[in-house]
Design a protein around this motif. Sequence first.
Motif, PDB file in Angstrom:
ATOM      1  N   GLU A  10      34.896  61.751   6.641  1.00 55.33           N
ATOM      2  CA  GLU A  10      34.480  61.220   7.941  1.00 55.33           C
ATOM      3  C   GLU A  10      33.571  62.221   8.658  1.00 55.33           C
ATOM      4  O   GLU A  10      32.535  61.847   9.214  1.00 55.33           O
ATOM      5  N   LEU A  11      33.964  63.501   8.646  1.00 56.87           N
ATOM      6  CA  LEU A  11      33.146  64.532   9.307  1.00 56.87           C
ATOM      7  C   LEU A  11      31.773  64.650   8.658  1.00 56.87           C
ATOM      8  O   LEU A  11      30.761  64.797   9.351  1.00 56.87           O
ATOM      9  N   LYS A  12      31.728  64.558   7.320  1.00 59.44           N
ATOM     10  CA  LYS A  12      30.451  64.630   6.609  1.00 59.44           C
ATOM     11  C   LYS A  12      29.556  63.450   6.991  1.00 59.44           C
ATOM     12  O   LYS A  12      28.369  63.627   7.281  1.00 59.44           O
ATOM     13  N   GLN A  13      30.127  62.240   7.030  1.00 59.56           N
ATOM     14  CA  GLN A  13      29.355  61.057   7.408  1.00 59.56           C
ATOM     15  C   GLN A  13      28.899  61.150   8.861  1.00 59.56           C
ATOM     16  O   GLN A  13      27.766  60.792   9.194  1.00 59.56           O
ATOM     17  N   SER A  14      29.748  61.655   9.713  1.00 66.97           N
ATOM     18  CA  SER A  14      29.407  61.816  11.131  1.00 66.97           C
ATOM     19  C   SER A  14      28.223  62.766  11.290  1.00 66.97           C
ATOM     20  O   SER A  14      27.308  62.510  12.090  1.00 66.97           O
ATOM     21  N   ASP A  15      28.216  63.845  10.517  1.00 65.92           N
ATOM     22  CA  ASP A  15      27.104  64.794  10.573  1.00 65.92           C
ATOM     23  C   ASP A  15      25.798  64.127  10.145  1.00 65.92           C
ATOM     24  O   ASP A  15      24.759  64.301  10.784  1.00 65.92           O
ATOM     25  N   ILE A  16      25.857  63.329   9.093  1.00 67.84           N
ATOM     26  CA  ILE A  16      24.669  62.591   8.629  1.00 67.84           C
ATOM     27  C   ILE A  16      24.197  61.627   9.711  1.00 67.84           C
ATOM     28  O   ILE A  16      23.006  61.570  10.044  1.00 67.84           O
ATOM     29  N   ASP A  17      25.138  60.877  10.301  1.00 62.59           N
ATOM     30  CA  ASP A  17      24.791  59.894  11.338  1.00 62.59           C
ATOM     31  C   ASP A  17      24.178  60.542  12.571  1.00 62.59           C
ATOM     32  O   ASP A  17      23.321  59.954  13.223  1.00 62.59           O
ATOM     33  N   HIS A  29      28.756  60.126  21.168  1.00 58.94           N
ATOM     34  CA  HIS A  29      28.389  61.057  22.244  1.00 58.94           C
ATOM     35  C   HIS A  29      28.830  60.501  23.596  1.00 58.94           C
ATOM     36  O   HIS A  29      29.333  61.236  24.452  1.00 58.94           O
ATOM     37  N   ILE A  30      28.653  59.208  23.794  1.00 59.63           N
ATOM     38  CA  ILE A  30      29.044  58.571  25.054  1.00 59.63           C
ATOM     39  C   ILE A  30      30.551  58.700  25.259  1.00 59.63           C
ATOM     40  O   ILE A  30      31.026  59.027  26.358  1.00 59.63           O
ATOM     41  N   ILE A  31      31.309  58.466  24.209  1.00 59.87           N
ATOM     42  CA  ILE A  31      32.769  58.577  24.272  1.00 59.87           C
ATOM     43  C   ILE A  31      33.170  60.005  24.651  1.00 59.87           C
ATOM     44  O   ILE A  31      34.018  60.213  25.526  1.00 59.87           O
ATOM     45  N   ALA A  32      32.561  60.989  24.015  1.00 56.46           N
ATOM     46  CA  ALA A  32      32.869  62.387  24.334  1.00 56.46           C
ATOM     47  C   ALA A  32      32.474  62.708  25.776  1.00 56.46           C
ATOM     48  O   ALA A  32      33.210  63.401  26.494  1.00 56.46           O
ATOM     49  N   ASN A  33      31.331  62.205  26.211  1.00 52.32           N
ATOM     50  CA  ASN A  33      30.905  62.431  27.594  1.00 52.32           C
ATOM     51  C   ASN A  33      31.915  61.833  28.578  1.00 52.32           C
ATOM     52  O   ASN A  33      32.177  62.428  29.631  1.00 52.32           O
ATOM     53  N   SER A  84      33.223  55.759  12.793  1.00 50.81           N
ATOM     54  CA  SER A  84      34.047  56.895  13.191  1.00 50.81           C
ATOM     55  C   SER A  84      33.965  57.076  14.699  1.00 50.81           C
ATOM     56  O   SER A  84      32.944  56.760  15.314  1.00 50.81           O
ATOM     57  N   ILE A  85      35.033  57.601  15.269  1.00 55.34           N
ATOM     58  CA  ILE A  85      35.036  57.936  16.683  1.00 55.34           C
ATOM     59  C   ILE A  85      35.571  59.356  16.848  1.00 55.34           C
ATOM     60  O   ILE A  85      36.383  59.814  16.048  1.00 55.34           O
ATOM     61  N   PRO A  86      35.116  60.053  17.877  1.00 58.61           N
ATOM     62  CA  PRO A  86      35.704  61.369  18.129  1.00 58.61           C
ATOM     63  C   PRO A  86      37.151  61.188  18.589  1.00 58.61           C
ATOM     64  O   PRO A  86      37.435  60.330  19.432  1.00 58.61           O
ATOM     65  N   THR A  87      38.062  61.970  17.996  1.00 55.80           N
ATOM     66  CA  THR A  87      39.479  61.840  18.329  1.00 55.80           C
ATOM     67  C   THR A  87      40.147  63.182  18.590  1.00 55.80           C
ATOM     68  O   THR A  87      41.325  63.206  18.937  1.00 55.80           O
ATOM     69  N   THR A  88      39.419  64.267  18.404  1.00 55.61           N
ATOM     70  CA  THR A  88      40.024  65.588  18.592  1.00 55.61           C
ATOM     71  C   THR A  88      39.275  66.357  19.677  1.00 55.61           C
ATOM     72  O   THR A  88      38.107  66.081  19.964  1.00 55.61           O
ATOM     73  N   THR A  89      39.951  67.328  20.244  1.00 56.02           N
ATOM     74  CA  THR A  89      39.338  68.172  21.269  1.00 56.02           C
ATOM     75  C   THR A  89      38.071  68.821  20.726  1.00 56.02           C
ATOM     76  O   THR A  89      37.047  68.868  21.422  1.00 56.02           O
ATOM     77  N   ASP A  90      38.116  69.300  19.501  1.00 61.96           N
ATOM     78  CA  ASP A  90      36.923  69.923  18.901  1.00 61.96           C
ATOM     79  C   ASP A  90      35.753  68.946  18.846  1.00 61.96           C
ATOM     80  O   ASP A  90      34.616  69.308  19.124  1.00 61.96           O
ATOM     81  N   GLN A  91      36.028  67.696  18.483  1.00 60.24           N
ATOM     82  CA  GLN A  91      34.954  66.704  18.414  1.00 60.24           C
ATOM     83  C   GLN A  91      34.421  66.376  19.805  1.00 60.24           C
ATOM     84  O   GLN A  91      33.215  66.223  19.982  1.00 60.24           O
TER      85      GLN A  91
END
Length: 183
Positions: A10-17, A29-33, A84-91
């Motif tokens: 998932e992290l690898k695909q997220s980096d590509i996206d 990005h909107i979700i994290a914001n 994928s969606i960000p789900t962790t503090t790091d993300q």
Amino acid sequence: MNAEEKYQAELKQSDIDHHTPTAGAMTGHIIANLVIHSLKINQASLFAKGSASLFLDEYAEKWLNFEKNEFERLNYLLVNNGESIPTTTDQFKEFTMLEENGADKYNDGDDQLFALVKDFDTQTLFITKAIFLAEKEDWPELAQNLINFLAWIKEQIRLTQNFLGHDLCEGLYNEEDDDDDDF
């Protein structure tokens, strides 16, 4: 594939996206914001002094409730479409484009309120890009949700700028001031 391998994929695909922006990646990005902005609204509502505290007494809870609901809607829109969606503090830290500083709670109340307006404005950049990508990717439910979210944010900017005695666009992002079109 075990849980850790799935997460790494998932992290690898997220980096590509994120290097070739997709509607899903931009919405991440909107979700994290939204997560960071909610924290900042809460901080300002607790610490702002003066007339800004009165404004926040009226609007902070409404903003927090709207952003919480939007966070949930966007998460479901993405997950329901295999994204994928960000789900962790790091993300959240990695994907947000909003800055936070614990010392900001000691700033003048109007300055804290204006910082929230600038964050709303920053969010419009990502929302506008995500709308464009969602339309291009034929994802109408995401585009419509984001269009409604954008309209809500613009209303909050107007209300707050009026309260602060600012012109609508005063101190906000201006494309002419930015030569870097990268997201």
